[in-house]
Design a protein around this motif. Structure first.
Motif, short mmCIF file in Angstrom:
data_model
loop_
_atom_site.label_atom_id
_atom_site.label_comp_id
_atom_site.label_asym_id
_atom_site.label_seq_id
_atom_site.Cartn_x
_atom_site.Cartn_y
_atom_site.Cartn_z
N PHE A 272 0.85 -1.19 0.00
CA PHE A 272 0.00 0.00 0.00
C PHE A 272 0.89 1.24 0.00
CE2 PHE A 272 -2.68 3.32 1.50
CZ PHE A 272 -4.01 2.94 1.34
N TRP A 273 0.80 2.04 -1.07
CA TRP A 273 1.55 3.29 -1.16
C TRP A 273 0.65 4.45 -0.79
CZ3 TRP A 273 2.88 -0.89 -3.97
CH2 TRP A 273 4.25 -1.16 -4.15
N PHE A 274 1.15 5.33 0.08
CA PHE A 274 0.35 6.44 0.58
C PHE A 274 1.17 7.71 0.66
CE2 PHE A 274 2.61 4.90 4.25
CZ PHE A 274 2.86 6.02 5.01
N ASP A 275 0.48 8.83 0.60
CA ASP A 275 1.02 10.13 0.99
C ASP A 275 0.16 10.60 2.16
OD1 ASP A 275 1.46 12.93 1.32
OD2 ASP A 275 2.14 13.10 -0.75
N PRO A 276 0.75 10.91 3.31
CA PRO A 276 -0.06 11.29 4.48
C PRO A 276 -0.91 12.52 4.24
CG PRO A 276 2.29 11.70 4.88
CD PRO A 276 2.19 10.89 3.63
#
Length: 212
Positions: free
Chosen positions: A9-13
């Motif tokens: 899972f790739w995320f940007d906060p």
């Protein structure tokens, strides 16, 4: 015992959509035999080539608020291991999105303290020696789905051993229990169809961006 299926899972906060999807995936982890592995991507990096084409308000958001949190998070990963990302993301997202604090330095400092990471990581807010690692992590995720989407990106092993990757799903509020499982099963079913491209509908309700 069978091994759990890894879910990358790739995320940007900064992104409220990724935040909602991440809460759903954690619900799925309770009812399906999966294990979420967290990775960082960056909306600032993604939009670098087209900053001049963006609305002024969004461009300002990326230039002034997007870099600090991801720099601190990549530093935490590099210095303390990928195992810290899940708890740190939860602490960050709760403050930024649920509590309305926004992606401020104060919110990030409080999140670091909550999960027992050193405040010295804030030294990476304005610049970090780990920018190459940030960009590499971003590239790994975005190249699985293409440059025309954003965060989150999810990748899972397919039946043939090759990864199935997709953007989203965008969902709010995050479903729980069996509803979370049904959405997961359906998403994997659709995403595994060769040649599948997109499914989308308009909704009037969405997360609140005003705190960013």
């Amino acid at each position: 015992m069978s091994e759990k299926t890894p879910v990358d899972f790739w995320f940007d906060p900064l992104c409220p959509w990724a935040w909602m999807t991440s809460r759903w995936v954690l619900e799925v982890e309770k009812v399906r035999d999966i294990e979420v592995r967290w990775h960082l991507m960056s909306l600032a990096v993604l939009n670098e080539p087209k900053l001049d084409e963006l609305p002024e308000e969004y461009r300002e958001l990326l230039e002034t608020k997007a870099w600090g949190p991801v720099r601190v998070v990549i530093a935490a990963q590099q210095e303390h291991g990928a195992k810290v990302l899940g708890d740190l993301y939860t602490a960050l997202g709760t403050r930024i999105h649920n509590q309305g604090e926004g992606p401020t330095k104060e919110a990030v400092a409080a999140a670091l303290d909550e999960v027992g990471l050193p405040a010295s990581l804030l030294d990476h807010w304005d610049s970090t020696p780990y920018e190459a690692e940030l960009r590499a992590s971003h590239k790994e995720g975005i190249e699985k789905v293409g440059q025309d989407v954003g965060t989150p990106v999810i990748a899972v092993p397919g039946a043939d051993g090759e990864q199935i990757a997709f953007f989203g799903p965008v969902v709010t509020p995050a479903p729980k229990g069996e509803e979370a499982a049904k959405l997961w099963d359906g998403t994997l079913l659709v995403a595994s169809v060769p040649g599948f491209y997109e499914i989308k509908r308009s909704r009037s309700q969405g997360p609140d961006f005003s705190n960013l």
